[in-house]
Design a protein around this motif. Structure first.
Motif, PDB file in Angstrom:
ATOM      1  N   GLU A  43       0.705  -1.313   0.036  1.00  0.00           N
ATOM      2  CA  GLU A  43      -0.064  -0.077  -0.026  1.00  0.00           C
ATOM      3  C   GLU A  43       0.789   1.317  -0.213  1.00  0.00           C
ATOM      4  O   GLU A  43       0.800   2.259  -0.898  1.00  0.00           O
ATOM      5  N   ARG A  44       1.962   1.363   0.816  1.00  0.00           N
ATOM      6  CA  ARG A  44       2.929   2.541   0.619  1.00  0.00           C
ATOM      7  C   ARG A  44       3.586   2.917  -0.474  1.00  0.00           C
ATOM      8  O   ARG A  44       3.615   3.780  -0.913  1.00  0.00           O
ATOM      9  N   GLU A  45       3.964   1.489  -0.857  1.00  0.00           N
ATOM     10  CA  GLU A  45       4.610   1.634  -2.354  1.00  0.00           C
ATOM     11  C   GLU A  45       3.679   2.148  -3.565  1.00  0.00           C
ATOM     12  O   GLU A  45       3.919   2.911  -4.399  1.00  0.00           O
ATOM     13  N   ARG A  46       2.304   1.536  -3.551  1.00  0.00           N
ATOM     14  CA  ARG A  46       1.506   1.825  -4.474  1.00  0.00           C
ATOM     15  C   ARG A  46       0.880   3.549  -4.350  1.00  0.00           C
ATOM     16  O   ARG A  46       0.947   4.063  -5.493  1.00  0.00           O
ATOM     17  N   GLU A  47       0.707   3.852  -3.223  1.00  0.00           N
ATOM     18  CA  GLU A  47       0.644   5.284  -2.783  1.00  0.00           C
ATOM     19  C   GLU A  47       1.667   6.036  -3.601  1.00  0.00           C
ATOM     20  O   GLU A  47       1.403   7.139  -4.062  1.00  0.00           O
ATOM     21  N   SER A  48       2.745   5.861  -2.952  1.00  0.00           N
ATOM     22  CA  SER A  48       4.056   6.609  -3.335  1.00  0.00           C
ATOM     23  C   SER A  48       3.985   6.723  -5.084  1.00  0.00           C
ATOM     24  O   SER A  48       4.154   7.710  -5.632  1.00  0.00           O
ATOM     25  N   LEU A  49       3.950   5.579  -5.738  1.00  0.00           N
ATOM     26  CA  LEU A  49       3.906   5.658  -7.243  1.00  0.00           C
ATOM     27  C   LEU A  49       2.848   6.280  -7.891  1.00  0.00           C
ATOM     28  O   LEU A  49       3.025   7.191  -8.741  1.00  0.00           O
ATOM     29  N   ARG A  50       1.556   6.220  -7.100  1.00  0.00           N
ATOM     30  CA  ARG A  50       0.543   7.041  -7.674  1.00  0.00           C
ATOM     31  C   ARG A  50       0.652   8.472  -7.495  1.00  0.00           C
ATOM     32  O   ARG A  50       0.024   9.112  -8.451  1.00  0.00           O
ATOM     33  N   ARG A  51       1.525   8.799  -6.385  1.00  0.00           N
ATOM     34  CA  ARG A  51       1.648  10.513  -6.165  1.00  0.00           C
ATOM     35  C   ARG A  51       2.669  10.838  -7.019  1.00  0.00           C
ATOM     36  O   ARG A  51       2.554  12.085  -7.606  1.00  0.00           O
ATOM     37  N   THR A  52       3.532   9.925  -7.418  1.00  0.00           N
ATOM     38  CA  THR A  52       4.810  10.716  -7.953  1.00  0.00           C
ATOM     39  C   THR A  52       4.943  10.312  -9.827  1.00  0.00           C
ATOM     40  O   THR A  52       5.360  11.141 -10.294  1.00  0.00           O
ATOM     41  N   LEU A  53       4.141   9.163 -10.102  1.00  0.00           N
ATOM     42  CA  LEU A  53       4.470   8.921 -11.598  1.00  0.00           C
ATOM     43  C   LEU A  53       3.269   9.611 -12.195  1.00  0.00           C
ATOM     44  O   LEU A  53       2.187   9.752 -11.940  1.00  0.00           O
ATOM     45  N   PRO A  54       3.579  10.433 -13.461  1.00  0.00           N
ATOM     46  CA  PRO A  54       2.531  11.056 -14.236  1.00  0.00           C
ATOM     47  C   PRO A  54       1.668   9.845 -14.754  1.00  0.00           C
ATOM     48  O   PRO A  54       1.894   8.884 -14.834  1.00  0.00           O
ATOM     49  N   ASP A  55       0.266  10.408 -15.094  1.00  0.00           N
ATOM     50  CA  ASP A  55      -0.620   9.386 -15.896  1.00  0.00           C
ATOM     51  C   ASP A  55      -0.238   9.182 -17.064  1.00  0.00           C
ATOM     52  O   ASP A  55      -0.642   9.761 -18.149  1.00  0.00           O
ATOM     53  N   THR A  56       0.312   7.920 -16.990  1.00  0.00           N
ATOM     54  CA  THR A  56       0.876   7.257 -18.398  1.00  0.00           C
ATOM     55  C   THR A  56       0.610   5.992 -18.284  1.00  0.00           C
ATOM     56  O   THR A  56       0.493   5.366 -17.319  1.00  0.00           O
ATOM     57  N   SER A  57       1.185   5.317 -19.580  1.00  0.00           N
ATOM     58  CA  SER A  57       0.940   3.783 -19.694  1.00  0.00           C
ATOM     59  C   SER A  57       2.133   3.080 -18.560  1.00  0.00           C
ATOM     60  O   SER A  57       1.803   2.302 -18.077  1.00  0.00           O
ATOM     61  N   VAL A  58       3.003   3.882 -18.542  1.00  0.00           N
ATOM     62  CA  VAL A  58       4.226   3.510 -17.717  1.00  0.00           C
ATOM     63  C   VAL A  58       3.886   3.529 -16.210  1.00  0.00           C
ATOM     64  O   VAL A  58       3.986   2.423 -15.586  1.00  0.00           O
ATOM     65  N   LYS A  59       3.034   4.547 -15.690  1.00  0.00           N
ATOM     66  CA  LYS A  59       2.437   4.342 -14.500  1.00  0.00           C
ATOM     67  C   LYS A  59       1.465   3.246 -14.466  1.00  0.00           C
ATOM     68  O   LYS A  59       1.619   2.388 -13.350  1.00  0.00           O
ATOM     69  N   ASP A  60       0.686   2.921 -15.332  1.00  0.00           N
ATOM     70  CA  ASP A  60      -0.247   1.644 -15.219  1.00  0.00           C
ATOM     71  C   ASP A  60       0.514   0.582 -15.227  1.00  0.00           C
ATOM     72  O   ASP A  60       0.247  -0.351 -14.467  1.00  0.00           O
TER      73      ASP A  60
END
Length: 89
Positions: A43-60
């Motif tokens: 959950e911590r890693e997921r929230e960190s990635l959701r906050r820091t990565l731009p909304d792109t296919s890379v994030k997905d």
């Protein structure tokens, strides 16, 4: 040391009743604690990635890989816990 699986040894040790003693067994508590730690870390890693990565296919893709890794890390612990609890995990 016995060749019997730990789950068999646990169920044979019950004095108050199989469900109660198995639930309170240190191995069951330990497995549940490990699973909570794995879930909390995910959950911590997921929230960190959701906050820091731009909304792109890379994030997905990154979030999908994280989820797959999370499920893989949990798999053996869940199987062992399920075996100890007789399929009630």
């Amino acid at each position: 040391m016995s060749d019997q699986p730990e789950s068999h040894l646990i169920s044979n040790r019950s004095s108050a009743g199989p469900a109660e003693s198995v639930e309170d067994h240190p191995l069951v508590r330990s497995l549940r604690s490990i699973l909570r730690e794995i879930d909390d870390e995910y959950e911590r890693e997921r929230e960190s990635l959701r906050r820091t990565l731009p909304d792109t296919s890379v994030k997905d893709r990154t979030l999908a890989m994280l989820k797959a890794r999370h499920l893989q890390r949990r798999e053996n612990y869940v199987m062992e816990l399920s075996a100890l609890l007789g399929g009630r995990a």
